[in-house]
Design an enzyme around this catalytic site. Structure first.
Site, PDB file in Angstrom:
ATOM      1  N   LYS A  90      -2.173  -1.564  -3.855  1.00  0.00           N
ATOM      2  CA  LYS A  90      -3.180  -0.336  -3.638  1.00  0.00           C
ATOM      3  C   LYS A  90      -2.196   0.852  -3.873  1.00  0.00           C
ATOM      4  O   LYS A  90      -1.238   0.720  -3.177  1.00  0.00           O
ATOM      5  CB  LYS A  90      -3.728  -0.460  -2.324  1.00  0.00           C
ATOM      6  CG  LYS A  90      -4.768   0.568  -1.967  1.00  0.00           C
ATOM      7  CD  LYS A  90      -5.306   0.607  -0.756  1.00  0.00           C
ATOM      8  CE  LYS A  90      -6.085   1.826  -0.355  1.00  0.00           C
ATOM      9  NZ  LYS A  90      -6.430   1.700   0.892  1.00  0.00           N
ATOM     10  N   LYS A 130       0.931  -1.228  -0.032  1.00  0.00           N
ATOM     11  CA  LYS A 130      -0.014  -0.193   0.047  1.00  0.00           C
ATOM     12  C   LYS A 130       0.805   1.189  -0.012  1.00  0.00           C
ATOM     13  O   LYS A 130       1.412   1.528   1.057  1.00  0.00           O
ATOM     14  CB  LYS A 130      -0.795   0.009   1.335  1.00  0.00           C
ATOM     15  CG  LYS A 130      -1.736   1.377   1.350  1.00  0.00           C
ATOM     16  CD  LYS A 130      -2.692   1.125   2.406  1.00  0.00           C
ATOM     17  CE  LYS A 130      -3.347   2.278   2.624  1.00  0.00           C
ATOM     18  NZ  LYS A 130      -4.388   2.311   3.735  1.00  0.00           N
TER      19      LYS A 130
HETATM   20  C1  PBG Z   1      -7.516   3.440   5.618  1.00  0.00           C
HETATM   21  C2  PBG Z   1      -7.494   3.468   4.125  1.00  0.00           C
HETATM   22  C3  PBG Z   1      -7.580   4.339   3.125  1.00  0.00           C
HETATM   23  C4  PBG Z   1      -7.958   3.932   1.866  1.00  0.00           C
HETATM   24  C5  PBG Z   1      -8.421   2.858   2.396  1.00  0.00           C
HETATM   25  N1  PBG Z   1      -8.281   2.388   3.756  1.00  0.00           N
HETATM   26  C6  PBG Z   1      -7.105   5.686   2.980  1.00  0.00           C
HETATM   27  C7  PBG Z   1      -5.625   5.967   3.534  1.00  0.00           C
HETATM   28  O1  PBG Z   1      -4.726   5.183   3.708  1.00  0.00           O
HETATM   29  O2  PBG Z   1      -5.578   7.275   3.793  1.00  0.00           O
HETATM   30  C8  PBG Z   1      -8.275   4.553   0.707  1.00  0.00           C
HETATM   31  C9  PBG Z   1      -9.070   4.077  -0.287  1.00  0.00           C
HETATM   32  C10 PBG Z   1      -9.404   4.932  -1.298  1.00  0.00           C
HETATM   33  O3  PBG Z   1      -8.796   5.769  -1.776  1.00  0.00           O
HETATM   34  O4  PBG Z   1     -10.356   4.686  -2.104  1.00  0.00           O
HETATM   35  N2  PBG Z   1      -6.110   3.170   5.781  1.00  0.00           N
HETATM   36 ZN    ZN Z   2      -5.907   4.047   8.096  1.00  0.00          ZN
END
Ligand code: PBG
Ligand code: ZN
Length: 274
Positions: free
Chosen positions: A199, A146
């Protein structure tokens, strides 16, 4: 985000019904608690919002696969994905909460636990806790690779979860770094991840392809909010053909190796493909 809303529990059940009707096999739930605090209490409360919603959805649609996003940024008053002290996110105290949250989610009926906080050791801590609580059959979908991405902007607004200070680059990955993604996935696999996720999706197809090829696990890709919003905005301006460009994006993600895709286009894509 166009077509996406914060739902009450009864409306979440209706939305789940739309997914079932469209032939979508599974959904993931994110929660926004009534009150946010320093300890993210709403994340692991037995009557927490996603726990309550999961029970209600399972009651009505027992065959819909329910995945629980496990993170704390929607639940903490400061918007970080873990416990904060003196302006720093503390990794290990966050693991204790992650373990507790996973057990409460499995107990509420979630089929899959999907930790997205990018804390070191979270998959291992969650696996151990689930096994200890009688949920050894509950699989973990690790948000293994991520990135610290600007593509999460619309989600943070929708989920009321932007960090109130600093950013997430202390725990999420540097977009320029490919090798780190491989190391992160390897660690999550070692710690017991059953499935892994990359992601965002489209800007990271190289990472997705490599993860699928090297690890051979069920691999998912998350077409995130910014990817979705950019297509929506361009289409609204008449600059692109929404249906064609959305399906082309999803096809590319699939081609690169995704076994399944998390997407805000799910309902629309299912209708286009029916
Ligand atoms: C939280 C989380 C996020 C997303 C999914 N889970 C946001 C982040 O990491 O700030 C983003 C999903 C999206 O942009 O569709 N940890
Ligand atoms: Zn988070």
């Amino acid at each position: 985000m166009p077509g996406h809303f914060q739902y009450s529990v009864d409306n979440a059940v209706k939305a789940a019904g739309l997914a079932v009707g469209a032939g979508i096999p599974g959904v993931i739930l994110f929660g926004i608690p009534d009150k946010k605090d320093e300890k993210a209490s709403g994340a692991y409360a037995s009557n927490g919002i996603v726990q309550t919603a999961a029970k209600a959805i399972k009651d009505k649609y027992p065959n819909l696969l329910l995945m629980a996003d496990l993170c704390f940024c929607e639940y903490t008053s400061h918007g970080h994905c873990g416990i904060v002290s003196k302006g720093k996110v503390l990794n290990d105290p966050t693991l204790t909460l992650a373990a507790k949250t996973a057990v409460s989610q499995a107990a509420a009926g979630f089929d899959v636990i999907a930790p997205s906080g990018m804390m070191d050791g979270q998959v291992g801590a969650i696996r151990k806790a689930l096994d200890g609580a009688g949920f050894s059959d509950t699989p973990i979908l690790a948000y293994a690779a991520k990135y610290a991405s600007a593509y999460y902007g619309p989600f943070r607004e929708a989920a009321e979860s932007p960090p109130s200070f600093g950013d997430r680059s202390g725990y999420q990955m540097d977009p320029a770094n490919f090798d780190e993604a491989m190391r992160e996935v390897a660690l999550d696999v070692e710690e017991g991840a059953d499935m892994v996720m990359v992601k965002p999706a489209l800007p990271y197809l190289d990472v997705l392809k490599a993860v699928k090829t090297r690890f051979g696990l069920p691999t998912s890709a998350y077409q995130v909010s910014g990817e979705f919003a950019m297509i929506k905005a361009a289409a609204k301006n008449g600059w692109v053909d929404e249906r064609k460009i959305a399906l082309e994006s999803l096809t590319s993600i699939k081609r690169a190796g995704a076994d399944f895709i998390l997407t805000y286009y799910a309902l629309e894509a299912a209708a286009w493909l029916a």
